[in-house]
Design a protein around this motif. Structure first.
Motif, PDB file in Angstrom:
ATOM      1  N   GLY A  77       0.797  -1.226   0.000  1.00  0.00           N
ATOM      2  CA  GLY A  77       0.000   0.000   0.000  1.00  0.00           C
ATOM      3  C   GLY A  77       0.822   1.265   0.000  1.00  0.00           C
ATOM      4  N   GLY A  78       2.093   1.166  -0.424  1.00  0.00           N
ATOM      5  CA  GLY A  78       2.932   2.345  -0.481  1.00  0.00           C
ATOM      6  C   GLY A  78       3.695   2.598   0.803  1.00  0.00           C
ATOM      7  N   LYS A  79       3.472   1.704   1.786  1.00  0.00           N
ATOM      8  CA  LYS A  79       4.148   1.887   3.068  1.00  0.00           C
ATOM      9  C   LYS A  79       4.850   0.611   3.510  1.00  0.00           C
ATOM     10  CE  LYS A  79       0.719   5.330   4.367  1.00  0.00           C
ATOM     11  NZ  LYS A  79      -0.325   5.748   5.330  1.00  0.00           N
ATOM     12  N   GLY A  80       5.069  -0.269   2.522  1.00  0.00           N
ATOM     13  CA  GLY A  80       5.822  -1.476   2.823  1.00  0.00           C
ATOM     14  C   GLY A  80       5.000  -2.650   3.314  1.00  0.00           C
ATOM     15  N   PHE A  81       3.644  -2.552   3.265  1.00  0.00           N
ATOM     16  CA  PHE A  81       2.829  -3.682   3.712  1.00  0.00           C
ATOM     17  C   PHE A  81       1.507  -3.717   2.955  1.00  0.00           C
ATOM     18  CE2 PHE A  81       2.645  -0.148   6.748  1.00  0.00           C
ATOM     19  CZ  PHE A  81       1.312   0.229   6.642  1.00  0.00           C
ATOM     20  N   TRP A  82       0.882  -4.892   3.018  1.00  0.00           N
ATOM     21  CA  TRP A  82      -0.410  -5.118   2.365  1.00  0.00           C
ATOM     22  C   TRP A  82      -1.452  -4.132   2.876  1.00  0.00           C
ATOM     23  CZ3 TRP A  82      -4.874  -6.808   4.992  1.00  0.00           C
ATOM     24  CH2 TRP A  82      -5.947  -7.223   4.183  1.00  0.00           C
ATOM     25  N   HIS A  83      -2.397  -3.786   2.007  1.00  0.00           N
ATOM     26  CA  HIS A  83      -3.451  -2.836   2.391  1.00  0.00           C
ATOM     27  C   HIS A  83      -4.758  -3.249   1.728  1.00  0.00           C
ATOM     28  CE1 HIS A  83      -5.487   0.879   3.400  1.00  0.00           C
ATOM     29  NE2 HIS A  83      -5.748   1.123   2.120  1.00  0.00           N
ATOM     30  N   ILE A 130     -11.596   8.774   2.561  1.00  0.00           N
ATOM     31  CA  ILE A 130     -12.123   8.374   1.261  1.00  0.00           C
ATOM     32  C   ILE A 130     -11.229   8.990   0.206  1.00  0.00           C
ATOM     33  CG2 ILE A 130     -14.046   8.568  -0.369  1.00  0.00           C
ATOM     34  CD1 ILE A 130     -15.929   8.659   2.013  1.00  0.00           C
ATOM     35  N   SER A 131     -10.641   8.159  -0.628  1.00  0.00           N
ATOM     36  CA  SER A 131      -9.752   8.686  -1.668  1.00  0.00           C
ATOM     37  C   SER A 131      -9.709   7.699  -2.834  1.00  0.00           C
ATOM     38  CB  SER A 131      -8.343   8.929  -1.114  1.00  0.00           C
ATOM     39  OG  SER A 131      -7.760   7.720  -0.667  1.00  0.00           O
ATOM     40  N   SER A 132      -8.933   8.025  -3.835  1.00  0.00           N
ATOM     41  CA  SER A 132      -8.855   7.227  -5.058  1.00  0.00           C
ATOM     42  C   SER A 132      -8.304   5.826  -4.792  1.00  0.00           C
ATOM     43  CB  SER A 132      -7.968   7.944  -6.071  1.00  0.00           C
ATOM     44  OG  SER A 132      -7.717   7.114  -7.196  1.00  0.00           O
ATOM     45  N   ILE A 133      -8.676   4.885  -5.662  1.00  0.00           N
ATOM     46  CA  ILE A 133      -8.090   3.546  -5.580  1.00  0.00           C
ATOM     47  C   ILE A 133      -6.654   3.563  -6.082  1.00  0.00           C
ATOM     48  CG2 ILE A 133     -10.310   2.366  -5.848  1.00  0.00           C
ATOM     49  CD1 ILE A 133      -9.497   1.814  -8.787  1.00  0.00           C
ATOM     50  N   TRP A 134      -6.304   4.622  -6.787  1.00  0.00           N
ATOM     51  CA  TRP A 134      -4.941   4.736  -7.317  1.00  0.00           C
ATOM     52  C   TRP A 134      -4.092   5.476  -6.291  1.00  0.00           C
ATOM     53  CZ3 TRP A 134      -4.654   1.542 -11.186  1.00  0.00           C
ATOM     54  CH2 TRP A 134      -5.785   1.310 -11.950  1.00  0.00           C
ATOM     55  N   VAL A 135      -3.285   4.716  -5.559  1.00  0.00           N
ATOM     56  CA  VAL A 135      -2.525   5.252  -4.431  1.00  0.00           C
ATOM     57  C   VAL A 135      -1.081   5.467  -4.846  1.00  0.00           C
ATOM     58  CG1 VAL A 135      -1.762   4.839  -2.073  1.00  0.00           C
ATOM     59  CG2 VAL A 135      -4.027   4.054  -2.814  1.00  0.00           C
ATOM     60  N   GLN A 136      -0.606   6.682  -4.636  1.00  0.00           N
ATOM     61  CA  GLN A 136       0.769   7.014  -5.005  1.00  0.00           C
ATOM     62  C   GLN A 136       1.752   6.164  -4.202  1.00  0.00           C
ATOM     63  OE1 GLN A 136       1.775  11.128  -4.477  1.00  0.00           O
ATOM     64  NE2 GLN A 136       3.719  10.947  -5.563  1.00  0.00           N
TER      65      GLN A 136
END
Length: 262
Positions: free
Chosen positions: A218-224, A245-251
């Motif tokens: 998830g962009g932080k080194g672990f599953w999300h 609430i935000s986009s499914i496209w995570v930076q």
């Protein structure tokens, strides 16, 4: 005795007095026989209950279906329900609907439903206020605010705002691990226990609101895991320590993939 729940429809007195029904002699006789079998000492009045709240907020242009808000039961299993009061969903204002329930022994009970009709602009302003209150609320206040938002959703959500989006906004600011938030949200939305680890894979094209969107990283080194809300938006728990609430496209995250509960 078995209680019978009666579905209600909103009717005015002039509609009641103008309605007639032809019945044949057999039907009349059956009606008399059924009436005679009722206990003559019945003094218990019907019970009127409100499924959500006695105070409803509707958007201008909405229709009022009393069956969504009220039910009546009686110990005899026979109850008649009527309503009195002017209501115009196209006219902004406050309305009072008097609900009357009676049984075959002429026991009567009554209650009042208050309906407020507001503009779409005011409705969304009110919704936004509730969301901001939720963000700042403690756990005790949060449940009360969620219930208020559920009432608003049930009254209007299908017309101007999807129920899952409205409910998701009530979770903004909730703390907990992403899977805990997803579990709690989906259990409330679906109305039964869920396990976000008991799923099967689907494609993005198959995904619908209420499915899960997941990330190997998830962009932080672990599953999300997040709850898909539709239109490429999702409810993300434990996002920088809170729920957003935000986009499914995570930076910075791996590409999202979709799962559906078994």
């Amino acid at each position: 005795m078995k209680k019978l729940k009666i579905a209600l429809v909103m009717v005015s007195f002039f509609a009641l007095t103008g309605f007639t029904k032809e019945v044949n002699q057999a039907e009349k006789y059956q009606s008399i026989q059924e009436t005679r079998t009722l206990p003559s000492n019945d003094v218990t009045s019907p019970v009127i209950s409100f499924k959500q709240s006695k105070d409803i907020v509707l958007i201008e242009g909405s229709k009022l279906n009393l069956a969504d808000y009220i039910e009546a039961t009686d110990n005899s299993g026979i109850v008649s329900v009527s309503s009195i009061g002017r209501f115009n969903g196209d006219e902004i204002g406050e309305y009072t609907i008097n609900i009357i329930a009676s049984d075959a022994s002429s026991n009567i009970s009554s209650d009042v439903l208050s309906v407020k009709v507001i503009s779409k602009e005011d409705f969304f302003n009110l919704k936004d206020e509730k969301v901001q209150e939720l963000i700042a609320a403690d756990d005790t206040q949060r449940e009360k605010l969620r219930e208020e938002m559920r009432v608003m959703t049930n009254a209007n959500g299908q017309e101007v705002y999807s129920e899952i989006e409205f409910l998701a906004e009530s979770y903004i600011g909730m703390r907990g691990y992403c899977n805990e938030v997803a579990d709690a949200f989906l259990e409330e939305y679906l109305g039964h226990d869920v396990n976000v680890f008991d799923t099967h894979s689907i494609t993005k094209e198959e995904a619908k609101p209420g499915d899960l969107v997941e990330y190997a990283d998830g962009g932080k080194g672990f599953w999300h895991v997040a709850v898909y809300l539709g239109n490429d938006m999702a409810l993300h728990g434990n996002w920088n320590g809170t729920t957003v609430i935000s986009s499914i496209w995570v930076q910075g995250a791996t590409a999202p993939y979709f799962e559906r509960l078994n």
